[in-house]
Design an enzyme around this catalytic site. Structure first.
Site, PDB file in Angstrom:
ATOM      1  N   CYS A 117      33.016  47.107  45.170  1.00  0.00           N
ATOM      2  CA  CYS A 117      33.989  46.032  45.472  1.00  0.00           C
ATOM      3  C   CYS A 117      34.866  46.370  46.673  1.00  0.00           C
ATOM      4  O   CYS A 117      35.520  45.488  47.225  1.00  0.00           O
ATOM      5  CB  CYS A 117      34.853  45.755  44.251  1.00  0.00           C
ATOM      6  SG  CYS A 117      33.885  45.158  42.851  1.00  0.00           S
ATOM      7  N   HIS A 263      41.037  41.944  46.563  1.00  0.00           N
ATOM      8  CA  HIS A 263      39.718  41.770  45.953  1.00  0.00           C
ATOM      9  C   HIS A 263      39.910  40.962  44.664  1.00  0.00           C
ATOM     10  O   HIS A 263      40.794  41.258  43.856  1.00  0.00           O
ATOM     11  CB  HIS A 263      39.112  43.140  45.662  1.00  0.00           C
ATOM     12  CG  HIS A 263      37.948  43.077  44.721  1.00  0.00           C
ATOM     13  ND1 HIS A 263      36.845  42.310  44.981  1.00  0.00           N
ATOM     14  CD2 HIS A 263      37.744  43.660  43.507  1.00  0.00           C
ATOM     15  CE1 HIS A 263      36.006  42.421  43.963  1.00  0.00           C
ATOM     16  NE2 HIS A 263      36.526  43.234  43.066  1.00  0.00           N
ATOM     17  N   ASN A 293      34.139  37.073  40.576  1.00  0.00           N
ATOM     18  CA  ASN A 293      34.112  38.321  41.341  1.00  0.00           C
ATOM     19  C   ASN A 293      32.770  38.419  42.067  1.00  0.00           C
ATOM     20  O   ASN A 293      31.734  38.621  41.434  1.00  0.00           O
ATOM     21  CB  ASN A 293      34.307  39.497  40.374  1.00  0.00           C
ATOM     22  CG  ASN A 293      34.334  40.844  41.076  1.00  0.00           C
ATOM     23  OD1 ASN A 293      33.978  40.949  42.253  1.00  0.00           O
ATOM     24  ND2 ASN A 293      34.744  41.871  40.355  1.00  0.00           N
TER      25      ASN A 293
HETATM   26  N1  ACO Z   1      34.748  35.983  25.256  1.00  0.00           N
HETATM   27  C1  ACO Z   1      35.405  36.178  24.098  1.00  0.00           C
HETATM   28  N2  ACO Z   1      35.766  37.396  23.663  1.00  0.00           N
HETATM   29  C2  ACO Z   1      35.486  38.458  24.434  1.00  0.00           C
HETATM   30  C3  ACO Z   1      34.810  38.331  25.664  1.00  0.00           C
HETATM   31  C4  ACO Z   1      34.441  37.026  26.062  1.00  0.00           C
HETATM   32  N3  ACO Z   1      33.817  36.782  27.217  1.00  0.00           N
HETATM   33  N4  ACO Z   1      34.661  39.551  26.198  1.00  0.00           N
HETATM   34  C5  ACO Z   1      35.231  40.423  25.362  1.00  0.00           C
HETATM   35  N5  ACO Z   1      35.713  39.755  24.288  1.00  0.00           N
HETATM   36  C6  ACO Z   1      36.401  40.305  23.127  1.00  0.00           C
HETATM   37  C7  ACO Z   1      36.095  41.751  22.884  1.00  0.00           C
HETATM   38  O1  ACO Z   1      34.894  41.888  22.169  1.00  0.00           O
HETATM   39  C8  ACO Z   1      37.309  42.181  22.093  1.00  0.00           C
HETATM   40  O2  ACO Z   1      37.129  41.778  20.776  1.00  0.00           O
HETATM   41  P1  ACO Z   1      37.624  42.735  19.565  1.00  0.00           P
HETATM   42  O3  ACO Z   1      39.119  42.843  19.753  1.00  0.00           O
HETATM   43  O4  ACO Z   1      37.217  41.969  18.364  1.00  0.00           O
HETATM   44  O5  ACO Z   1      36.920  44.029  19.760  1.00  0.00           O
HETATM   45  C9  ACO Z   1      38.429  41.348  22.698  1.00  0.00           C
HETATM   46  O6  ACO Z   1      37.786  40.251  23.363  1.00  0.00           O
HETATM   47  C10 ACO Z   1      39.275  42.103  23.694  1.00  0.00           C
HETATM   48  O7  ACO Z   1      38.400  42.773  24.591  1.00  0.00           O
HETATM   49  P2  ACO Z   1      38.961  43.582  25.794  1.00  0.00           P
HETATM   50  O8  ACO Z   1      37.844  44.282  26.490  1.00  0.00           O
HETATM   51  O9  ACO Z   1      40.117  44.392  25.339  1.00  0.00           O
HETATM   52  O10 ACO Z   1      39.493  42.383  26.696  1.00  0.00           O
HETATM   53  P3  ACO Z   1      40.337  42.494  27.999  1.00  0.00           P
HETATM   54  O11 ACO Z   1      41.592  41.733  27.864  1.00  0.00           O
HETATM   55  O12 ACO Z   1      40.418  43.911  28.503  1.00  0.00           O
HETATM   56  O13 ACO Z   1      39.441  41.687  29.031  1.00  0.00           O
HETATM   57  C11 ACO Z   1      37.924  42.091  30.845  1.00  0.00           C
HETATM   58  C12 ACO Z   1      38.136  42.132  29.320  1.00  0.00           C
HETATM   59  C13 ACO Z   1      38.129  40.665  31.307  1.00  0.00           C
HETATM   60  C14 ACO Z   1      36.515  42.573  31.163  1.00  0.00           C
HETATM   61  C15 ACO Z   1      38.989  43.018  31.478  1.00  0.00           C
HETATM   62  O14 ACO Z   1      38.969  44.280  30.863  1.00  0.00           O
HETATM   63  C16 ACO Z   1      38.772  43.201  32.947  1.00  0.00           C
HETATM   64  O15 ACO Z   1      38.888  42.275  33.740  1.00  0.00           O
HETATM   65  N6  ACO Z   1      38.519  44.449  33.368  1.00  0.00           N
HETATM   66  C17 ACO Z   1      38.327  44.726  34.773  1.00  0.00           C
HETATM   67  C18 ACO Z   1      36.895  44.724  35.014  1.00  0.00           C
HETATM   68  C19 ACO Z   1      36.506  44.298  36.380  1.00  0.00           C
HETATM   69  O16 ACO Z   1      37.220  43.635  37.094  1.00  0.00           O
HETATM   70  N7  ACO Z   1      35.306  44.701  36.720  1.00  0.00           N
HETATM   71  C20 ACO Z   1      34.687  44.223  37.914  1.00  0.00           C
HETATM   72  C21 ACO Z   1      34.259  45.263  38.835  1.00  0.00           C
HETATM   73  S1  ACO Z   1      35.539  46.314  39.311  1.00  0.00           S
HETATM   74  C22 ACO Z   1      36.604  45.425  40.064  1.00  0.00           C
HETATM   75  O17 ACO Z   1      36.277  44.417  40.623  1.00  0.00           O
HETATM   76  C23 ACO Z   1      37.974  45.916  40.075  1.00  0.00           C
END
Ligand code: ACO
Length: 339
Positions: A117, A263, A293
């Site tokens: 990224c 980003h 993204n």
């Molecule tokens: N729909 C519904 N529920 C979901 C989904 C979904 N799409 N995805 C995860 N969940 C659930 C999980 O299973 C979890 O359930 P549980 O509590 O029963 O176990 C709950 O939601 C919370 O999950 P978390 O992973 O804690 O959710 P979070 O608020 O952290 O959001 C996300 C997840 C959106 C992936 C976040 O962590 C994020 O954006 N991380 C950064 C990742 C990123 O940007 N990566 C891209 C490449 S790197 C970059 O660009 C910086």
């Protein structure tokens, strides 16, 4: 004494595929909801490149062709074309070679650069060094990714995030006198890497360590994998710090800045980064709602969309964080009136 030249972006363009993958459609594919995706990420829809045999170069070629057209640039005058991507058409040859050939940049040398990224940021910094040293006069930097090619559409934690797209900028030496030109162009850069994050955001197979096999495909090891929460926190910490560092280094306050160009990883990440730097939300470029993204393409796609609002001398900070981990920031004074 002869001064080094300063690099400036003098044109920007972009391309996104026409197919719109909405949160509603994702609701049919995995156990998720429009409400969850919107509130956790800020994403409403993303573009997906459909069509047999179309790879990242297809989008890069479209972006570069429109860039050449709008800047009235003869492709034969391009000295270098760098394509930042983690989804090259093939491992070799470089996607940059394919793009340069297709657009008629016959005098350019070209190569891909891989920093996930942060790819566009690193590639723009590389271009600036070539300009500054006098080695190249006209450079095209492309950020392009077909993330749908490595996304697991049965994994709800990742498939909601990514989209496909390409952005391209034309970089030249800013002609005016170095000392008295008011300081247009790329003024400062900080690039950082920490390989300790290598297993937190990666593809497990497909390279020389674990080449593609029936086993790696069965084990779904060619998809992008991430520890979302850890990446979320690391992205906030690293981008916030690097933005504050580049502001302090250049004696900048939030009031001096026209825009933060982050980003587009997750709207919540961007909001915290902006808050920590004291930058109000109206000064934060944002299009994650429409495109998701797109990895190396997010920053040039933002510049492309906001170009008309930009004025010569506007101070911008670009910042990114991605797999590796890689991150950084570029401080620039925009070189032309966008309108
Ligand atoms: N729909 C519904 N529920 C979901 C989904 C979904 N799409 N995805 C995860 N969940 C659930 C999980 O299973 C979890 O359930 P549980 O509590 O029963 O176990 C709950 O939601 C919370 O999950 P978390 O992973 O804690 O959710 P979070 O608020 O952290 O959001 C996300 C997840 C959106 C992936 C976040 O962590 C994020 O954006 N991380 C950064 C990742 C990123 O940007 N990566 C891209 C490449 S790197 C970059 O660009 C910086």
């Amino acid at each position: 004494m002869k001064k080094n030249k300063r690099a400036a972006i003098v044109g920007v363009s972009g391309y996104v595929p026409s197919y719109v993958l909405t949160n509603k459609e994702l609701e049919q594919m995995v156990d998720t909801s429009d409400e969850w995706i919107t509130s956790r990420t800020g994403i409403k829809e993303r573009r997906i490149l459909k069509g047999q045999g179309l790879g990242t170069s297809f989008m890069g070629i479209n972006a570069v062709q429109s860039l050449l057209q709008k800047t009235e640039t003869d492709p034969e005058t391009i000295d270098l074309l760098i394509c930042a991507t983690i989804t090259p058409d093939v491992i070799t040859p470089a996607t940059a070679n394919i793009i340069a050939h297709a657009v008629g940049a016959t005098n350019a040398f070209s190569y891909d650069l891989q920093a996930a990224c942060s790819g566009f940021l690193y590639a723009l910094d590389t271009a600036a060094q070539f300009i500054s040293s006098g080695r190249a006069k006209k450079i095209i930097v492309v950020g392009a990714d077909k993330m749908s090619s490595i996304t697991n559409y049965s994994d709800r934690a990742t498939c909601i995030l990514f989209g496909d797209g390409a952005g391209a900028v034309l970089v030249t030496a800013y002609d005016a006198d170095y000392d008295t030109d008011g300081g247009y162009g790329i003024l400062d850069t900080i690039c950082k890497t920490d390989g300790a994050g290598q297993d937190l955001l990666h593809q497990k197979a497909g390279g020389s360590k674990l080449p593609a096999s029936h086993e790696t495909i069965d084990a779904q090891q060619h998809y992008i994998y991430q520890d979302g929460q850890t990446v979320f926190k690391a992205a906030i910490t690293a981008m916030s710090q690097v933005v504050l560092d580049i502001m302090a280094k250049n004696s900048l306050t939030a009031a001096d800045l026209a825009y933060l160009v982050p980003h587009q990883a997750n709207k919540r990440i961007l909001q915290v980064v902006a808050d920590r730097a004291g930058i109000p939300s109206e000064k934060v470029m944002l299009n994650i709602n429409k495109f998701g993204n797109t990895t190396a393409a997010t920053i040039p796609l933002c510049l492309w969309e906001y170009e008309k609002k930009l004025k010569q001398g506007d101070k911008l900070i670009l910042t990114a964080f991605g797999g590796g981990f890689t991150w950084g920031a570029i401080y620039m004074a925009w070189a032309y009136d966008g309108a």
